[in-house]
Design an enzyme around this catalytic site. Structure first.
Site, PDB file in Angstrom:
ATOM      1  N   GLY A 188       0.829  -1.209   0.000  1.00 15.22           N
ATOM      2  CA  GLY A 188       0.000   0.000   0.000  1.00 15.22           C
ATOM      3  C   GLY A 188       0.859   1.253   0.000  1.00 15.22           C
ATOM      4  O   GLY A 188       1.986   1.244  -0.497  1.00 15.22           O
ATOM      5  N   SER A 189       0.334   2.310   0.594  1.00 16.38           N
ATOM      6  CA  SER A 189       1.029   3.607   0.556  1.00 16.38           C
ATOM      7  C   SER A 189       2.022   3.752   1.706  1.00 16.38           C
ATOM      8  O   SER A 189       1.859   3.112   2.754  1.00 16.38           O
ATOM      9  CB  SER A 189       0.010   4.740   0.637  1.00 16.38           C
ATOM     10  OG  SER A 189      -0.604   4.708   1.920  1.00 16.38           O
ATOM     11  N   PRO A 190       3.048   4.601   1.529  1.00 15.59           N
ATOM     12  CA  PRO A 190       4.011   4.837   2.625  1.00 15.59           C
ATOM     13  C   PRO A 190       3.340   5.333   3.905  1.00 15.59           C
ATOM     14  O   PRO A 190       3.752   4.947   5.005  1.00 15.59           O
ATOM     15  CB  PRO A 190       4.953   5.892   2.045  1.00 15.59           C
ATOM     16  CG  PRO A 190       4.873   5.717   0.567  1.00 15.59           C
ATOM     17  CD  PRO A 190       3.458   5.303   0.293  1.00 15.59           C
ATOM     18  N   VAL A 192       0.304   4.646   5.156  1.00 19.33           N
ATOM     19  CA  VAL A 192      -0.301   3.519   5.878  1.00 19.33           C
ATOM     20  C   VAL A 192       0.795   2.536   6.312  1.00 19.33           C
ATOM     21  O   VAL A 192       0.706   1.925   7.376  1.00 19.33           O
ATOM     22  CB  VAL A 192      -1.400   2.814   5.036  1.00 19.33           C
ATOM     23  CG1 VAL A 192      -2.060   1.694   5.828  1.00 19.33           C
ATOM     24  CG2 VAL A 192      -2.460   3.823   4.591  1.00 19.33           C
ATOM     25  N   GLY A 193       1.846   2.427   5.504  1.00 13.78           N
ATOM     26  CA  GLY A 193       2.993   1.578   5.853  1.00 13.78           C
ATOM     27  C   GLY A 193       3.581   1.957   7.209  1.00 13.78           C
ATOM     28  O   GLY A 193       3.950   1.088   8.009  1.00 13.78           O
ATOM     29  N   GLU A 210       5.542  -3.252   1.067  1.00 11.89           N
ATOM     30  CA  GLU A 210       5.636  -3.012  -0.373  1.00 11.89           C
ATOM     31  C   GLU A 210       4.920  -1.698  -0.655  1.00 11.89           C
ATOM     32  O   GLU A 210       3.700  -1.641  -0.677  1.00 11.89           O
ATOM     33  CB  GLU A 210       4.995  -4.168  -1.152  1.00 11.89           C
ATOM     34  CG  GLU A 210       5.738  -5.485  -1.021  1.00 11.89           C
ATOM     35  CD  GLU A 210       7.131  -5.439  -1.638  1.00 11.89           C
ATOM     36  OE1 GLU A 210       7.366  -4.601  -2.532  1.00 11.89           O
ATOM     37  OE2 GLU A 210       7.983  -6.237  -1.218  1.00 11.89           O
ATOM     38  N   CYS A 244       2.042   0.425  -9.043  1.00 11.55           N
ATOM     39  CA  CYS A 244       3.124   0.960  -8.213  1.00 11.55           C
ATOM     40  C   CYS A 244       4.471   1.027  -8.942  1.00 11.55           C
ATOM     41  O   CYS A 244       5.340   1.809  -8.570  1.00 11.55           O
ATOM     42  CB  CYS A 244       3.269   0.156  -6.915  1.00 11.55           C
ATOM     43  SG  CYS A 244       3.470  -1.598  -7.215  1.00 11.55           S
TER      44      CYS A 244
END
Length: 469
Positions: A188-190, A192-193, A210, A244
């Site tokens: 997902g997105s940085p 939320v990461g 990822e 991505c």
């Protein structure tokens, strides 16, 4: 006790029973996953079409075929991967057995994204099953038709004691993350990461993240412009740019920009016809919020190709922007839509400096018929993956690790790398119970005269350097 806590406890009990460890069990579950892909293929095509107008051809290629390839590669090699790996020994352990045993982590959590909702959920799942884990899967709620399909049908194929699908929005996912997992795999997105990694830190749980990033694409002056345009347009506009590893922006000279614009216009017409909105081969943006965010980015620079939008069907035309400045909104975030900004640079060094001044991306692309140019970009930059004279294709090899670095992620998977990601390499030394006289030199009371012998039997020696005259 929340439903999630109960679920995780149930899976942990199944894992502790040793059920997932035998190779036969893992193979049976992987083969069941293969049946899911075969029998539910039409349902997958229908669900992805409903969620984001995905062309069936693109789904076959990027979702079903990649999963099938990963599955077959894993089934072909699992026996070899599971074997203990014997390692070099020192003199003191010559009569013993030293090896690495591939242990499953236990109960793992896989959180999938919406853009490739089958591929990016099932490919890590294949690795987790192959490594002998129990798995909780959380498909994205944004691609809701695929989420429903996975939640309702996948559990019918897999062992319910060991594998479960959880449907959850943001709040429930936050609660799910409060449970203790043995490994978390997130795509997902940085932003939320960071939340996932923070939650994992509370339990000291290892993670693979990822994430995305702005993938640069440098086009040198020495290249076949038509080929470059077709390969860049394919990579950028596949899945309406919601990929991505898509090329996020192009760096090239002012002269190349003019040639490239002509060739990109031709490529877009060749792929999607004079009006891409009528093409059956061009996807749509996944949701209204995503549509509004991408549409706002069209205000950066000047539209050279495309630019048309339709909010009702969430259509954004394949678009190329020029006269883009470094501080424009389109250069501040990952685009994740069918927009390609072109920025001009004065030289290869200028392009490399531009790339290195930014966060490290998931992929770097370079187009040049000069090997020296390709090697310079490879040697002087850093990214998750690298591909010369094409886009996205490095991802199709099960033999290459796929993952990011820095802002674009942590850890990697695909093929053998997936098995390794979901396995703990456990160090094992099996010594004989006798021959005690050999151990006496290391015991107290210490005698300094024994040190040379102990060092000789336990230390690794430097090999003599071989000088080539």
């Amino acid at each position: 006790m929340s439903a999630h806590t109960e679920l995780v406890s149930r899976l942990r009990a199944a894992w502790l029973s040793g059920k997932t460890r035998p190779m036969e069990y893992r193979v049976a579950q992987l083969e069941a996953l293969g049946r899911f892909l075969d029998e539910k293929k039409q349902d997958i095509l229908d669900a992805t079409a409903l969620d984001m107008g995905k062309p069936p051809f693109e789904v076959e290629l990027s979702e079903i075929s990649i999963c099938r390839s990963e599955l077959n590669h894993t089934l072909n090699n699992l026996g070899t991967w599971m074997k203990d790996k014997h390692v070099e020994k020192n003199w003191a352990t010559q009569l013993d057995s030293a090896f690495i045993h591939k242990d499953p982590y236990g109960v793992v959590l896989i959180i999938g994204p919406w853009n490739y909702p089958i591929n990016l959920l099932l490919v890590p799942l294949i690795g987790a099953i192959a490594a002998g884990n129990c798995v909780v899967m959380k498909p994205s709620e944004i691609s809701r038709n695929v989420e429903r399909l996975v939640a309702e049908t996948l559990p019918r194929y897999l062992d319910k004691d060991c594998f479960a699908v959880v449907t959850a929005g943001t709040e429930e996912t936050t609660r799910l993350l409060e449970n203790k997992f043995d490994y978390i795999f997130f795509t997902g997105s940085p932003s939320v990461g960071r939340i996932v990694m923070t939650a994992a830190a509370k339990h000291l749980t290892p993670v693979t993240l990822e994430l995305g990033g702005k993938n640069p694409c440098y086009v040198s002056d020495t290249c076949n412009v038509q080929n470059v345009a077709r390969r860049v347009a394919w990579g950028r506009f596949f899945n309406a740019g919601q990929t991505c590893v898509a090329p996020d922006y192009v760096l090239c000279s002012l002269e190349m920009q003019e040639k490239l614009l002509v060739a990109l216009r031709e490529a877009i017409t060749e792929f999607y016809g004079p009006n891409p909105q009528e093409s059956p081969d061009f996807a749509r943006i996944v949701g209204d919020k995503h549509f509004q965010r991408v549409q706002a980015l069209l205000r950066s620079g000047r539209v050279a190709i495309g630019g048309q939008t339709d909010a009702q069907t969430r259509y954004i035309a394949p678009t190329v922007l020029v006269d883009v400045q470094q501080d424009d909104p389109v250069m501040q975030e990952e685009i994740f839509g069918p927009i390609l900004p072109i920025l001009t640079v004065t030289s290869l060094d200028d392009a490399i400096a531009f790339i290195n001044a930014r966060e490290r991306p998931l992929a770097i692309y370079v187009f040049s018929s000069c090997k020296k140019v390709v090697n310079q970009v490879l040697e002087k930059t850093s990214s998750g993956g690298f591909c010369a004279n094409d886009t996205i294709m490095h991802m199709t090899l099960t033999s290459l690790p796929f993952g990011g670095i820095g802002q674009s992620g942590l850890g990697h998977y695909h093929g053998h790398y997936s098995f390794d990601t979901f396995s703990h390499p456990r160090a094992a030394l099996l010594r004989g119970a006798g021959r005690e006289a050999l151990n006496t030199p290391r015991y107290p009371p210490y005698a300094p005269r024994r040190l040379p012998l102990l060092r000789a039997t336990t230390e690794t020696k430097r090999r003599a350097a071989c000088t080539l005259l």
